[in-house]
Design a protein around this motif. Structure first.
Motif, PDB file in Angstrom:
ATOM      1  N   ARG A  18       1.206  -3.115   4.700  1.00 25.81           N
ATOM      2  CA  ARG A  18       2.263  -3.133   5.695  1.00 25.81           C
ATOM      3  C   ARG A  18       1.767  -3.719   7.021  1.00 25.81           C
ATOM      4  O   ARG A  18       0.573  -3.910   7.229  1.00 25.81           O
ATOM      5  N   ASN A 130       7.464  -5.103   5.758  1.00 26.06           N
ATOM      6  CA  ASN A 130       7.726  -3.680   5.548  1.00 26.06           C
ATOM      7  C   ASN A 130       9.002  -3.448   4.749  1.00 26.06           C
ATOM      8  O   ASN A 130       9.060  -2.576   3.877  1.00 26.06           O
ATOM      9  N   ASP A 134       9.015  -1.137   1.491  1.00 27.34           N
ATOM     10  CA  ASP A 134       9.509   0.231   1.683  1.00 27.34           C
ATOM     11  C   ASP A 134      11.021   0.345   1.649  1.00 27.34           C
ATOM     12  O   ASP A 134      11.558   1.459   1.631  1.00 27.34           O
TER      13      ASP A 134
END
Length: 312
Positions: A18, A130, A134
Protein backbone atom coordinates in the motif's frame (compact mmCIF):
# COMPACT_ATOMS: atom_id res chain seq x y z
CA UNK A 1 22.51 0.28 14.44
CA UNK A 2 24.21 -3.11 14.55
CA UNK A 3 25.97 -4.57 11.53
CA UNK A 4 23.18 -7.12 11.09
CA UNK A 5 20.53 -4.41 11.26
CA UNK A 6 22.44 -2.28 8.77
CA UNK A 7 22.49 -5.15 6.29
CA UNK A 8 18.80 -6.02 6.66
CA UNK A 9 16.79 -5.36 3.52
CA UNK A 10 14.35 -2.50 4.02
CA UNK A 11 12.02 -3.03 1.06
CA UNK A 12 10.14 -6.24 1.76
CA UNK A 13 6.77 -7.35 0.48
CA UNK A 14 4.34 -9.52 2.41
CA UNK A 15 0.60 -9.20 1.80
CA UNK A 16 0.40 -6.57 -0.93
CA UNK A 17 1.94 -3.12 -0.96
CA UNK A 18 0.00 0.00 0.00
CA UNK A 19 0.87 3.69 -0.11
CA UNK A 20 1.61 3.54 3.61
CA UNK A 21 4.16 0.76 3.02
CA UNK A 22 5.88 2.85 0.39
CA UNK A 23 6.00 5.94 2.62
CA UNK A 24 7.41 3.89 5.51
CA UNK A 25 10.09 2.35 3.31
CA UNK A 26 11.00 5.70 1.77
CA UNK A 27 11.49 7.11 5.27
CA UNK A 28 13.74 4.21 6.23
CA UNK A 29 15.77 4.54 3.02
CA UNK A 30 16.30 8.26 3.67
CA UNK A 31 17.43 7.54 7.22
CA UNK A 32 19.92 4.87 6.15
CA UNK A 33 21.18 6.60 3.00
CA UNK A 34 21.32 10.37 3.58
CA UNK A 35 22.57 10.98 0.03
CA UNK A 36 19.07 10.11 -1.24
CA UNK A 37 16.90 13.22 -1.54
CA UNK A 38 13.09 13.19 -1.38
CA UNK A 39 11.22 15.78 -3.46
CA UNK A 40 7.43 16.08 -3.39
CA UNK A 41 6.37 16.67 -6.99
CA UNK A 42 2.64 16.87 -6.32
CA UNK A 43 -0.32 15.39 -4.50
CA UNK A 44 -2.96 12.88 -5.52
CA UNK A 45 -6.69 13.62 -5.73
CA UNK A 46 -7.01 12.61 -2.06
CA UNK A 47 -3.96 14.64 -1.01
CA UNK A 48 -1.38 11.86 -0.78
CA UNK A 49 2.19 12.92 -1.45
CA UNK A 50 3.68 11.96 -4.82
CA UNK A 51 7.39 11.75 -4.14
CA UNK A 52 10.53 11.56 -6.24
CA UNK A 53 13.69 9.99 -4.84
CA UNK A 54 16.81 11.61 -6.27
CA UNK A 55 20.23 9.95 -6.39
CA UNK A 56 23.33 11.38 -8.01
CA UNK A 57 24.82 14.71 -9.00
CA UNK A 58 25.46 14.28 -12.70
CA UNK A 59 24.34 16.64 -15.44
CA UNK A 60 22.39 13.92 -17.26
CA UNK A 61 19.02 13.56 -15.55
CA UNK A 62 17.02 10.37 -16.13
CA UNK A 63 13.70 9.12 -14.78
CA UNK A 64 11.90 5.92 -13.76
CA UNK A 65 8.32 5.77 -12.46
CA UNK A 66 6.00 3.05 -11.15
CA UNK A 67 2.36 2.37 -10.19
CA UNK A 68 0.82 4.58 -12.84
CA UNK A 69 -1.88 1.90 -12.92
CA UNK A 70 -3.50 1.01 -9.61
CA UNK A 71 -3.54 -2.77 -9.90
CA UNK A 72 0.10 -2.77 -11.05
CA UNK A 73 1.17 -1.79 -7.52
CA UNK A 74 3.87 -4.50 -7.45
CA UNK A 75 5.99 -2.14 -9.56
CA UNK A 76 6.42 0.17 -6.55
CA UNK A 77 8.38 -2.25 -4.35
CA UNK A 78 10.26 -3.42 -7.46
CA UNK A 79 11.51 0.12 -8.05
CA UNK A 80 12.16 0.82 -4.36
CA UNK A 81 14.09 -2.45 -3.97
CA UNK A 82 16.26 -1.38 -6.90
CA UNK A 83 16.84 2.04 -5.33
CA UNK A 84 17.83 0.32 -2.10
CA UNK A 85 20.25 -2.03 -3.87
CA UNK A 86 21.73 0.89 -5.77
CA UNK A 87 22.18 2.89 -2.58
CA UNK A 88 23.67 -0.08 -0.74
CA UNK A 89 26.32 -0.43 -3.44
CA UNK A 90 27.84 2.79 -2.10
CA UNK A 91 28.46 1.38 1.37
CA UNK A 92 32.07 0.46 2.21
CA UNK A 93 32.83 -3.18 1.42
CA UNK A 94 29.30 -3.77 0.21
CA UNK A 95 30.54 -5.84 -2.71
CA UNK A 96 27.17 -5.25 -4.41
CA UNK A 97 25.97 -3.39 -7.42
CA UNK A 98 22.38 -2.98 -8.48
CA UNK A 99 21.37 -5.49 -11.11
CA UNK A 100 24.46 -7.57 -10.46
CA UNK A 101 22.69 -10.89 -10.16
CA UNK A 102 22.20 -11.10 -13.94
CA UNK A 103 24.98 -8.86 -15.19
CA UNK A 104 24.85 -5.26 -16.38
CA UNK A 105 25.51 -4.10 -12.83
CA UNK A 106 25.68 -0.41 -12.01
CA UNK A 107 27.08 1.00 -8.78
CA UNK A 108 26.30 4.17 -6.88
CA UNK A 109 29.76 5.52 -7.74
CA UNK A 110 28.89 5.38 -11.42
CA UNK A 111 25.98 7.70 -10.70
CA UNK A 112 27.34 9.96 -7.97
CA UNK A 113 30.76 10.48 -9.49
CA UNK A 114 29.92 10.12 -13.14
CA UNK A 115 27.27 11.80 -15.28
CA UNK A 116 23.87 10.68 -13.95
CA UNK A 117 21.16 12.03 -11.68
CA UNK A 118 18.31 9.54 -11.24
CA UNK A 119 14.79 10.72 -10.41
CA UNK A 120 12.57 7.82 -9.34
CA UNK A 121 8.82 8.27 -8.69
CA UNK A 122 7.67 4.99 -7.13
CA UNK A 123 3.98 5.82 -6.53
CA UNK A 124 2.35 7.87 -9.28
CA UNK A 125 -1.17 6.66 -8.39
CA UNK A 126 -1.24 6.27 -4.58
CA UNK A 127 -5.02 6.53 -4.17
CA UNK A 128 -5.56 3.86 -6.78
CA UNK A 129 -2.96 1.52 -5.25
CA UNK A 130 -4.93 1.33 -2.02
CA UNK A 131 -8.32 1.11 -3.73
CA UNK A 132 -7.20 -1.80 -5.90
CA UNK A 133 -6.05 -3.77 -2.85
CA UNK A 134 -8.49 -2.80 -0.09
CA UNK A 135 -11.58 -1.68 -1.97
CA UNK A 136 -13.89 0.95 -0.50
CA UNK A 137 -13.18 2.09 3.04
CA UNK A 138 -15.41 3.86 5.57
CA UNK A 139 -15.80 7.48 4.53
CA UNK A 140 -14.30 6.84 1.09
CA UNK A 141 -14.84 9.85 -1.16
CA UNK A 142 -16.66 9.08 -4.43
CA UNK A 143 -18.02 5.89 -2.81
CA UNK A 144 -21.28 5.75 -4.73
CA UNK A 145 -19.65 6.89 -7.96
CA UNK A 146 -16.88 4.30 -7.61
CA UNK A 147 -19.41 1.52 -7.22
CA UNK A 148 -21.21 2.74 -10.33
CA UNK A 149 -17.96 3.11 -12.29
CA UNK A 150 -16.97 -0.42 -11.18
CA UNK A 151 -20.27 -1.81 -12.51
CA UNK A 152 -21.68 -2.38 -9.01
CA UNK A 153 -18.84 -4.61 -7.84
CA UNK A 154 -17.00 -4.06 -4.55
CA UNK A 155 -14.03 -6.00 -5.94
CA UNK A 156 -11.56 -3.36 -7.16
CA UNK A 157 -8.62 -5.71 -7.71
CA UNK A 158 -8.74 -5.10 -11.49
CA UNK A 159 -8.96 -1.31 -11.09
CA UNK A 160 -6.29 0.58 -13.09
CA UNK A 161 -7.51 4.19 -12.91
CA UNK A 162 -7.07 6.84 -10.24
CA UNK A 163 -9.74 7.47 -7.59
CA UNK A 164 -11.77 9.57 -10.08
CA UNK A 165 -11.90 6.78 -12.64
CA UNK A 166 -9.33 8.31 -15.00
CA UNK A 167 -6.65 6.11 -16.52
CA UNK A 168 -3.44 8.06 -15.91
CA UNK A 169 -1.65 6.43 -18.82
CA UNK A 170 -4.27 7.81 -21.20
CA UNK A 171 -3.85 11.35 -19.85
CA UNK A 172 -0.92 12.74 -21.79
CA UNK A 173 -1.14 15.18 -24.74
CA UNK A 174 0.23 12.92 -27.48
CA UNK A 175 -2.57 11.65 -29.69
CA UNK A 176 -4.97 12.09 -26.76
CA UNK A 177 -7.99 12.63 -29.00
CA UNK A 178 -7.13 9.58 -31.10
CA UNK A 179 -6.74 7.39 -28.04
CA UNK A 180 -10.03 8.65 -26.59
CA UNK A 181 -11.82 7.75 -29.84
CA UNK A 182 -10.10 4.35 -29.99
CA UNK A 183 -11.01 3.49 -26.39
CA UNK A 184 -14.60 4.77 -26.83
CA UNK A 185 -15.03 5.13 -23.05
CA UNK A 186 -17.20 8.19 -22.40
CA UNK A 187 -16.90 8.49 -18.63
CA UNK A 188 -15.05 7.38 -15.50
CA UNK A 189 -14.23 3.68 -15.50
CA UNK A 190 -11.91 1.07 -14.02
CA UNK A 191 -9.60 1.60 -17.00
CA UNK A 192 -9.15 3.27 -20.39
CA UNK A 193 -10.97 6.55 -19.69
CA UNK A 194 -8.62 9.42 -20.55
CA UNK A 195 -10.46 12.17 -18.68
CA UNK A 196 -12.18 15.31 -19.96
CA UNK A 197 -8.89 16.75 -21.19
CA UNK A 198 -5.17 15.91 -21.12
CA UNK A 199 -3.45 16.31 -17.75
CA UNK A 200 -6.75 16.95 -15.95
CA UNK A 201 -5.64 14.70 -13.08
CA UNK A 202 -3.13 15.96 -10.50
CA UNK A 203 -1.08 12.76 -10.66
CA UNK A 204 -0.49 13.02 -14.41
CA UNK A 205 0.09 16.77 -14.15
CA UNK A 206 2.71 16.21 -11.44
CA UNK A 207 4.60 13.75 -13.63
CA UNK A 208 4.44 16.09 -16.63
CA UNK A 209 5.60 19.02 -14.51
CA UNK A 210 8.60 17.09 -13.23
CA UNK A 211 9.48 16.02 -16.76
CA UNK A 212 9.25 19.55 -18.15
CA UNK A 213 11.34 20.82 -15.25
CA UNK A 214 14.15 18.29 -15.53
CA UNK A 215 14.05 17.64 -19.29
CA UNK A 216 15.20 14.07 -18.84
CA UNK A 217 17.64 12.44 -21.23
CA UNK A 218 15.53 9.24 -21.14
CA UNK A 219 12.62 7.84 -19.15
CA UNK A 220 11.17 4.46 -18.23
CA UNK A 221 7.72 3.65 -16.83
CA UNK A 222 7.21 0.35 -15.01
CA UNK A 223 3.97 -1.50 -15.69
CA UNK A 224 2.77 -5.11 -15.65
CA UNK A 225 2.50 -7.52 -17.40
CA UNK A 226 3.87 -9.29 -20.52
CA UNK A 227 7.70 -9.24 -20.22
CA UNK A 228 7.87 -6.70 -23.03
CA UNK A 229 9.60 -3.38 -23.67
CA UNK A 230 7.84 -0.71 -25.74
CA UNK A 231 10.27 1.86 -27.11
CA UNK A 232 8.70 3.78 -30.02
CA UNK A 233 6.03 6.37 -30.77
CA UNK A 234 4.93 7.29 -34.31
CA UNK A 235 8.56 7.26 -35.56
CA UNK A 236 9.40 10.26 -33.39
CA UNK A 237 11.94 8.38 -31.27
CA UNK A 238 15.69 8.71 -31.95
CA UNK A 239 17.55 5.81 -33.58
CA UNK A 240 19.32 5.16 -30.26
CA UNK A 241 16.00 4.12 -28.67
CA UNK A 242 15.79 0.81 -30.50
CA UNK A 243 19.43 0.05 -29.78
CA UNK A 244 18.94 0.65 -26.05
CA UNK A 245 15.68 -1.32 -26.08
CA UNK A 246 17.53 -4.34 -27.45
CA UNK A 247 20.12 -3.98 -24.70
CA UNK A 248 17.36 -3.84 -22.08
CA UNK A 249 15.84 -6.96 -23.63
CA UNK A 250 19.15 -8.78 -23.55
CA UNK A 251 19.71 -7.85 -19.90
CA UNK A 252 16.27 -9.04 -18.78
CA UNK A 253 15.14 -11.75 -21.19
CA UNK A 254 12.21 -9.53 -22.17
CA UNK A 255 11.16 -8.78 -25.77
CA UNK A 256 11.61 -5.35 -27.34
CA UNK A 257 8.38 -4.56 -29.21
CA UNK A 258 7.70 -1.83 -31.76
CA UNK A 259 4.18 -0.90 -30.71
CA UNK A 260 1.46 0.59 -32.93
CA UNK A 261 -2.06 1.77 -32.21
CA UNK A 262 -1.30 3.32 -28.84
CA UNK A 263 -1.33 6.98 -27.82
CA UNK A 264 -1.60 9.30 -24.80
CA UNK A 265 0.74 7.33 -22.53
CA UNK A 266 3.58 8.88 -20.57
CA UNK A 267 6.20 7.23 -22.79
CA UNK A 268 4.33 8.37 -25.92
CA UNK A 269 4.16 11.96 -24.72
CA UNK A 270 7.81 12.04 -23.68
CA UNK A 271 8.95 10.87 -27.10
CA UNK A 272 6.51 13.24 -28.82
CA UNK A 273 7.59 16.22 -26.72
CA UNK A 274 11.35 15.70 -26.44
CA UNK A 275 12.29 13.22 -29.22
CA UNK A 276 14.38 11.30 -26.70
CA UNK A 277 14.30 7.62 -25.66
CA UNK A 278 11.26 6.61 -23.61
CA UNK A 279 10.28 3.09 -22.56
CA UNK A 280 7.29 1.30 -21.12
CA UNK A 281 8.44 -1.82 -19.29
CA UNK A 282 5.80 -4.53 -18.88
CA UNK A 283 7.21 -6.52 -15.96
CA UNK A 284 6.32 -10.12 -15.20
CA UNK A 285 3.76 -12.32 -16.87
CA UNK A 286 0.24 -13.45 -16.00
CA UNK A 287 -2.94 -11.64 -14.97
CA UNK A 288 -2.93 -8.32 -13.10
CA UNK A 289 -2.53 -7.95 -10.24
CA UNK A 290 0.44 -10.28 -10.41
CA UNK A 291 0.75 -12.52 -7.33
CA UNK A 292 3.19 -11.31 -4.72
CA UNK A 293 4.85 -14.74 -4.80
CA UNK A 294 6.38 -13.68 -8.14
CA UNK A 295 8.09 -10.63 -6.66
CA UNK A 296 11.60 -12.08 -6.33
CA UNK A 297 11.60 -13.69 -9.76
CA UNK A 298 10.33 -10.49 -11.41
CA UNK A 299 12.92 -8.45 -9.56
CA UNK A 300 15.62 -10.78 -10.90
CA UNK A 301 14.59 -9.67 -14.40
CA UNK A 302 13.90 -6.01 -13.69
CA UNK A 303 17.07 -5.16 -11.73
CA UNK A 304 19.53 -5.79 -14.58
CA UNK A 305 17.16 -4.06 -17.01
CA UNK A 306 17.07 -0.92 -14.85
CA UNK A 307 20.84 -1.06 -14.38
CA UNK A 308 21.26 -1.14 -18.16
CA UNK A 309 18.78 1.73 -18.50
CA UNK A 310 20.86 3.83 -16.11
CA UNK A 311 24.03 3.07 -18.03
CA UNK A 312 22.28 4.35 -21.16
Amino acid sequence: MSKNEAQKTIVRVQSGYRYEDGIAHIGQLLARYPFITRVEIGKSVLGKSIDALVIGKGDEHIHINASVHANEWITTPLLLRFIEQLAASGEPNSGEAAGGAMGGAVSLDQITHDRITLWAVPMVNPDGMNLAQDGLWPGCPFREQLLEWNKGSEDFSRWKANIRGVDLNDQFPAGWEEERARRNISGPSAQDYGGEMPLSEPEAAALAGLTYGQRFARVASLHTQGREIYWNYRNMEPASAEVLAERLAQASGYTAVKLTGSDAGYKDWFIHEFHRPGFTIEAGEGVNPLPIAQFDSIYGEIAPLLAEFIRG
